[in-house]
Design a protein around this motif. Structure first.
Motif, PDB file in Angstrom:
ATOM      1  N   ASP A   1       0.826  -1.197   0.000  1.00  0.00           N
ATOM      2  CA  ASP A   1       0.000   0.000   0.000  1.00  0.00           C
ATOM      3  C   ASP A   1       0.869   1.260   0.000  1.00  0.00           C
ATOM      4  O   ASP A   1       1.731   1.437   0.868  1.00  0.00           O
ATOM      5  N   GLU A   2       0.637   2.134  -0.963  1.00  0.00           N
ATOM      6  CA  GLU A   2       1.424   3.362  -1.101  1.00  0.00           C
ATOM      7  C   GLU A   2       1.362   4.229   0.149  1.00  0.00           C
ATOM      8  O   GLU A   2       2.379   4.734   0.644  1.00  0.00           O
ATOM      9  N   GLU A   3       0.159   4.419   0.683  1.00  0.00           N
ATOM     10  CA  GLU A   3       0.017   5.302   1.840  1.00  0.00           C
ATOM     11  C   GLU A   3       0.737   4.735   3.059  1.00  0.00           C
ATOM     12  O   GLU A   3       1.322   5.483   3.852  1.00  0.00           O
ATOM     13  N   THR A   4       0.720   3.418   3.202  1.00  0.00           N
ATOM     14  CA  THR A   4       1.426   2.797   4.321  1.00  0.00           C
ATOM     15  C   THR A   4       2.926   3.029   4.200  1.00  0.00           C
ATOM     16  O   THR A   4       3.599   3.335   5.190  1.00  0.00           O
ATOM     17  N   ARG A   5       3.450   2.898   2.996  1.00  0.00           N
ATOM     18  CA  ARG A   5       4.881   3.124   2.787  1.00  0.00           C
ATOM     19  C   ARG A   5       5.260   4.585   3.064  1.00  0.00           C
ATOM     20  O   ARG A   5       6.286   4.861   3.701  1.00  0.00           O
ATOM     21  N   VAL A   6       4.449   5.500   2.573  1.00  0.00           N
ATOM     22  CA  VAL A   6       4.732   6.921   2.796  1.00  0.00           C
ATOM     23  C   VAL A   6       4.654   7.252   4.280  1.00  0.00           C
ATOM     24  O   VAL A   6       5.533   7.936   4.829  1.00  0.00           O
ATOM     25  N   ASP A   7       3.627   6.765   4.957  1.00  0.00           N
ATOM     26  CA  ASP A   7       3.486   7.044   6.390  1.00  0.00           C
ATOM     27  C   ASP A   7       4.667   6.484   7.182  1.00  0.00           C
ATOM     28  O   ASP A   7       5.154   7.119   8.132  1.00  0.00           O
ATOM     29  N   ASP A   8       5.122   5.298   6.799  1.00  0.00           N
ATOM     30  CA  ASP A   8       6.266   4.693   7.486  1.00  0.00           C
ATOM     31  C   ASP A   8       7.516   5.544   7.290  1.00  0.00           C
ATOM     32  O   ASP A   8       8.289   5.762   8.241  1.00  0.00           O
ATOM     33  N   ALA A   9       7.719   6.039   6.073  1.00  0.00           N
ATOM     34  CA  ALA A   9       8.877   6.885   5.809  1.00  0.00           C
ATOM     35  C   ALA A   9       8.809   8.183   6.607  1.00  0.00           C
ATOM     36  O   ALA A   9       9.814   8.635   7.173  1.00  0.00           O
ATOM     37  N   VAL A  10       7.630   8.784   6.665  1.00  0.00           N
ATOM     38  CA  VAL A  10       7.459  10.016   7.433  1.00  0.00           C
ATOM     39  C   VAL A  10       7.799   9.776   8.898  1.00  0.00           C
ATOM     40  O   VAL A  10       8.515  10.564   9.531  1.00  0.00           O
ATOM     41  N   THR A  11       7.318   8.680   9.451  1.00  0.00           N
ATOM     42  CA  THR A  11       7.594   8.357  10.856  1.00  0.00           C
ATOM     43  C   THR A  11       9.090   8.205  11.099  1.00  0.00           C
ATOM     44  O   THR A  11       9.646   8.769  12.056  1.00  0.00           O
ATOM     45  N   LYS A  12       9.770   7.458  10.241  1.00  0.00           N
ATOM     46  CA  LYS A  12      11.198   7.207  10.437  1.00  0.00           C
ATOM     47  C   LYS A  12      12.019   8.478  10.281  1.00  0.00           C
ATOM     48  O   LYS A  12      12.980   8.707  11.038  1.00  0.00           O
ATOM     49  N   LEU A  13      11.658   9.318   9.335  1.00  0.00           N
ATOM     50  CA  LEU A  13      12.421  10.545   9.132  1.00  0.00           C
ATOM     51  C   LEU A  13      12.136  11.573  10.221  1.00  0.00           C
ATOM     52  O   LEU A  13      13.017  12.363  10.581  1.00  0.00           O
ATOM     53  N   ARG A  14      10.928  11.572  10.755  1.00  0.00           N
ATOM     54  CA  ARG A  14      10.654  12.444  11.902  1.00  0.00           C
ATOM     55  C   ARG A  14      11.488  12.022  13.106  1.00  0.00           C
ATOM     56  O   ARG A  14      11.983  12.871  13.873  1.00  0.00           O
TER      57      ARG A  14
ATOM     58  N   PRO B   1       8.239  12.657  -7.038  1.00  0.00           N
ATOM     59  CA  PRO B   1       6.940  13.048  -6.458  1.00  0.00           C
ATOM     60  C   PRO B   1       6.660  12.395  -5.111  1.00  0.00           C
ATOM     61  O   PRO B   1       6.104  13.039  -4.207  1.00  0.00           O
ATOM     62  N   ARG B   2       7.067  11.153  -4.936  1.00  0.00           N
ATOM     63  CA  ARG B   2       6.870  10.490  -3.647  1.00  0.00           C
ATOM     64  C   ARG B   2       7.742  11.128  -2.574  1.00  0.00           C
ATOM     65  O   ARG B   2       7.299  11.345  -1.433  1.00  0.00           O
ATOM     66  N   VAL B   3       8.980  11.442  -2.927  1.00  0.00           N
ATOM     67  CA  VAL B   3       9.880  12.091  -1.966  1.00  0.00           C
ATOM     68  C   VAL B   3       9.349  13.462  -1.582  1.00  0.00           C
ATOM     69  O   VAL B   3       9.439  13.880  -0.418  1.00  0.00           O
ATOM     70  N   GLN B   4       8.754  14.178  -2.540  1.00  0.00           N
ATOM     71  CA  GLN B   4       8.148  15.481  -2.224  1.00  0.00           C
ATOM     72  C   GLN B   4       7.050  15.333  -1.177  1.00  0.00           C
ATOM     73  O   GLN B   4       6.967  16.133  -0.237  1.00  0.00           O
ATOM     74  N   ARG B   5       6.176  14.358  -1.356  1.00  0.00           N
ATOM     75  CA  ARG B   5       5.086  14.142  -0.392  1.00  0.00           C
ATOM     76  C   ARG B   5       5.634  13.916   1.004  1.00  0.00           C
ATOM     77  O   ARG B   5       5.086  14.423   1.997  1.00  0.00           O
ATOM     78  N   ILE B   6       6.701  13.145   1.076  1.00  0.00           N
ATOM     79  CA  ILE B   6       7.298  12.841   2.377  1.00  0.00           C
ATOM     80  C   ILE B   6       7.952  14.083   2.966  1.00  0.00           C
ATOM     81  O   ILE B   6       7.772  14.396   4.153  1.00  0.00           O
ATOM     82  N   ALA B   7       8.698  14.815   2.149  1.00  0.00           N
ATOM     83  CA  ALA B   7       9.403  16.001   2.632  1.00  0.00           C
ATOM     84  C   ALA B   7       8.438  17.041   3.197  1.00  0.00           C
ATOM     85  O   ALA B   7       8.747  17.727   4.178  1.00  0.00           O
ATOM     86  N   GLU B   8       7.275  17.181   2.588  1.00  0.00           N
ATOM     87  CA  GLU B   8       6.289  18.143   3.070  1.00  0.00           C
ATOM     88  C   GLU B   8       5.825  17.819   4.484  1.00  0.00           C
ATOM     89  O   GLU B   8       5.410  18.715   5.226  1.00  0.00           O
ATOM     90  N   GLN B   9       5.902  16.554   4.863  1.00  0.00           N
ATOM     91  CA  GLN B   9       5.427  16.136   6.188  1.00  0.00           C
ATOM     92  C   GLN B   9       6.546  16.049   7.224  1.00  0.00           C
ATOM     93  O   GLN B   9       6.288  15.698   8.377  1.00  0.00           O
ATOM     94  N   VAL B  10       7.773  16.353   6.800  1.00  0.00           N
ATOM     95  CA  VAL B  10       8.904  16.357   7.738  1.00  0.00           C
ATOM     96  C   VAL B  10       9.611  17.707   7.590  1.00  0.00           C
ATOM     97  O   VAL B  10      10.726  17.797   7.066  1.00  0.00           O
ATOM     98  N   PRO B  11       8.976  18.778   8.034  1.00  0.00           N
ATOM     99  CA  PRO B  11       9.504  20.127   7.765  1.00  0.00           C
ATOM    100  C   PRO B  11      10.823  20.432   8.452  1.00  0.00           C
ATOM    101  O   PRO B  11      11.511  21.384   8.054  1.00  0.00           O
TER     102      PRO B  11
END
Length: 327
Positions: A42-55, A78-88
């Motif tokens: 699942d794309e959203e699960t992968r993105v959320d996991d990345a956001v958590t780890k980078l935070r 584009p995927r990296v952009q989505r993640i970067a926006e959530q880890v300011p």
């Protein structure tokens, strides 16, 4: 101070802070992912996991990472952009280039210099224009500009394909001033090939070149030779302890600091949120291979063995800033 390109735009190099110079977000086999999407899940699960780890990484005080994911590693901005926006609180510097140990990808095999003999003249390498465009115009219409160039030379050595990529990266660097990171295989001393091609032949300043994975070797005399030549040593695989040990990696840094080369090293882990090159079951054998390992375990060990806080600041703040911005 000079501006440095990040996913969210240019930042002043003075604001880069503690920087890890070699961390991926995702390393993927693009053809597999596109044709067997069940592997990704699942794309959203992968993105959320990345956001958590980078935070979590940002919470340790890390302010910048360089993600050297390029052609051959599944780069998808584009995927990296989505993640970067959530880890300011974290700057993400992305790269352009090509990752290969032997031949160029099929796309390039019958383009550019490969046609020299056919047309009887020198044909420009399209890689150069592509890399420069990623730096000056942005990547794939995203507006995100690359802040690093990436190439590789591994145990097979200086094959014609690898040499072609090295020279294309060198030309893109000379046009743009963008620094270079090279995946190397220090066990076979491929850093010497990098010196001959990038620096001696193409004219790249070794101070703007990171020799990635230098910490895979404990041959401190060889690493000292490269540092004395001006290169930055990437001690950037902390946590990958299959063919070496945590202590061997850390003790190499300790000895190089003792020899006065703190200003020629950067620290990192070459970790990722997900890498499809490795069976997930194997990750259980690499418990330290994650974004948090340096702060939790490497830095305390280095301090205990004589590395000073000033030397740590040099490796984690000053050298990355100098490489990325040329300051």
């Amino acid at each position: 101070m000079s501006p440095v390109n990040t996913v969210r735009g240019a930042v002043d190099s003075a604001d880069l802070g503690r920087t890890y110079m070699h961390e991926h977000i995702f390393v993927l086999s693009a053809d597999v992912q596109q044709n067997y999407p069940g592997e990704w899940g699942d794309e959203e699960t992968r993105v959320d996991d990345a956001v958590t780890k980078l935070r979590e990484l940002a919470a340790q005080g890390v302010r910048t990472i360089v993600d050297p994911t390029v052609l051959g590693l599944g780069r998808y901005i584009p995927r990296v952009q989505r993640i970067a926006e959530q880890v300011p609180d974290l700057n993400i510097v992305v790269a352009t280039g090509c990752y290969t140990y032997e031949d160029v990808p099929f796309f390039f095999r019958h383009r550019g210099p490969a046609l020299n003999a056919v047309v009887g003249a020198e044909v420009p390498d399209p890689m150069v224009e592509m890399f420069v465009g990623d730096i000056t115009d942005g990547i794939a219409g995203t507006g995100v500009k690359a802040g690093m160039l990436k190439c590789a030379i591994d145990e097979p050595g200086l094959t014609p394909g690898v040499e072609r990529v090295l020279r294309a990266v060198a030309k893109a660097h000379l046009q743009t001033g963008t620094p270079i990171t090279v995946h190397t295989h220090p066990g076979s001393r491929t850093g010497l090939h990098v010196k001959r091609v990038l620096c001696d032949s193409e004219g790249v300043d070794p101070r703007r070149v990171v020799l990635g994975h230098s910490g895979d070797s404990a041959d401190v005399d060889h690493l000292s030779e490269l540092a004395e030549a001006g290169f930055v040593l990437g001690m950037d695989r902390f946590g990958i302890n299959l063919d070496t040990t945590f202590e061997a990696r850390a003790d190499t840094v300790v000895e190089l600091c003792r020899r006065g080369f703190a200003d020629r090293m950067v620290l990192s882990q070459d970790a990722s949120c997900y890498i499809d090159w490795i069976d997930p079951n194997v990750m259980a054998f690499l418990p330290q291979w994650n974004y948090l390992h340096i702060d939790k375990e490497v830095l305390p060990y280095l301090r205990e063995h004589g590395v000073t806080d000033d030397q740590l600041t040099t490796m984690l703040v000053d050298v990355p800033r100098r490489v990325l911005a040329g300051d």
